[in-house]
Design a protein around this motif. Structure first.
Motif, PDB file in Angstrom:
ATOM      1  N   THR A 155      -2.986   0.278  -3.776  1.00 38.47           N
ATOM      2  CA  THR A 155      -2.662  -1.064  -3.289  1.00 38.47           C
ATOM      3  C   THR A 155      -2.412  -1.977  -4.486  1.00 38.47           C
ATOM      4  O   THR A 155      -3.232  -2.039  -5.407  1.00 38.47           O
ATOM      5  N   ARG A 210      -3.813  -2.805  -9.725  1.00 38.74           N
ATOM      6  CA  ARG A 210      -3.766  -1.954  -8.543  1.00 38.74           C
ATOM      7  C   ARG A 210      -5.113  -1.292  -8.331  1.00 38.74           C
ATOM      8  O   ARG A 210      -5.839  -1.012  -9.277  1.00 38.74           O
ATOM      9  N   THR A 233       0.861  -1.174   0.000  1.00 41.87           N
ATOM     10  CA  THR A 233       0.000   0.000   0.000  1.00 41.87           C
ATOM     11  C   THR A 233       0.901   1.228   0.000  1.00 41.87           C
ATOM     12  O   THR A 233       1.852   1.297   0.778  1.00 41.87           O
TER      13      THR A 233
END
Length: 163
Positions: free
Chosen positions: A66, A88, A49
Motif C-alpha cells: 500500500t 509504502r 494497494t
C-alpha cells in the motif's frame, strides 16, 4: 528490525523520482519481481494497494503493498529544496514492513536516495531468518537500489543478467 541504506545516483532528482515511480520500469530493476498489479487505486499513486509476487531462488512470496505517502503528488517541476517522499507498507505471511524513501538533491546532476526500512515478524520461520541472517534484508535492499542505479545510469536490465 530497522535499518537505513542509501545510494547516490548520477541523474537529476526529478528524473530519478519519475523513473522510480513508473510501474512500467519495475521489472527492469526490481530483481525477483514476478507480478506487481494494483488491486485498488492507480498504480504508484497514494492509497493504491497492489498484489506483489516475488521469487527469490526457490522461495516465492506474495504480499500486499500500500502506498502510504507520495510527496509531491506531481513529480514535474519539483522545487530544488523539496524532498521527494515515497512510503509504502508491505504485508505478507508472517511479515509486516514499511519502507520510507527520500530523494534529495546531492549536486547539480546527482540524487541521494535514502531508504529507511522497518520489519516486524509474526511467523516463527521469518523470526528465525531475521535472527540468523539479519544482514540479508539490508543486503537485499542495497541490491535493489544498486540495480535501480544500474538501470537508470547504464540501461542495465536485471532480467538480462538473470536469463
Amino acid at each position: 528490525m530497522k535499518y537505513t541504506v542509501s545510494i547516490e545516483i548520477a541523474l537529476p532528482r526529478e528524473q530519478v523520482a519519475q523513473l522510480l515511480a513508473d510501474p512500467a520500469h519495475l521489472p527492469k530493476w526490481l530483481r525477483g519481481l514476478v507480478l506487481h498489479e494494483p488491486v485498488s487505486g492507480t498504480h504508484g499513486q497514494l492509497g493504491t494497494t497492489s498484489r506483489v509476487v516475488m521469487q527469490m531462488g526457490e522461495q516465492r512470496m506474495e504480499c500486499t503493498e500500500t502506498i502510504t505517502r507520495r510527496e509531491p503528488a506531481d513529480l514535474h517541476e519539483i522545487p530544488s529544496e523539496a524532498v521527494v517522499h515515497f512510503d509504502r507498507e508491505i504485508v505478507g505471511e508472517g511479515m509486516w514492513s514499511v519502507s520510507r524513501d527520500r530523494l534529495t538533491e546531492a549536486g547539480p546532476q546527482r540524487t541521494l536516495w535514502e531508504s529507511e526500512n522497518e520489519y516486524r515478524f509474526t511467523g516463527l520461520l521469518m523470526r528465525l531468518v531475521a535472527l540468523v541472517v539479519p544482514g540479508a534484508f539490508r543486503k537485499q535492499s542495497l541490491q535493489h537500489m544498486q540495480d535501480f542505479k544500474n538501470f537508470v545510469e547504464r540501461g542495465q536490465d536485471v532480467r538480462d543478467a538473470a536469463g
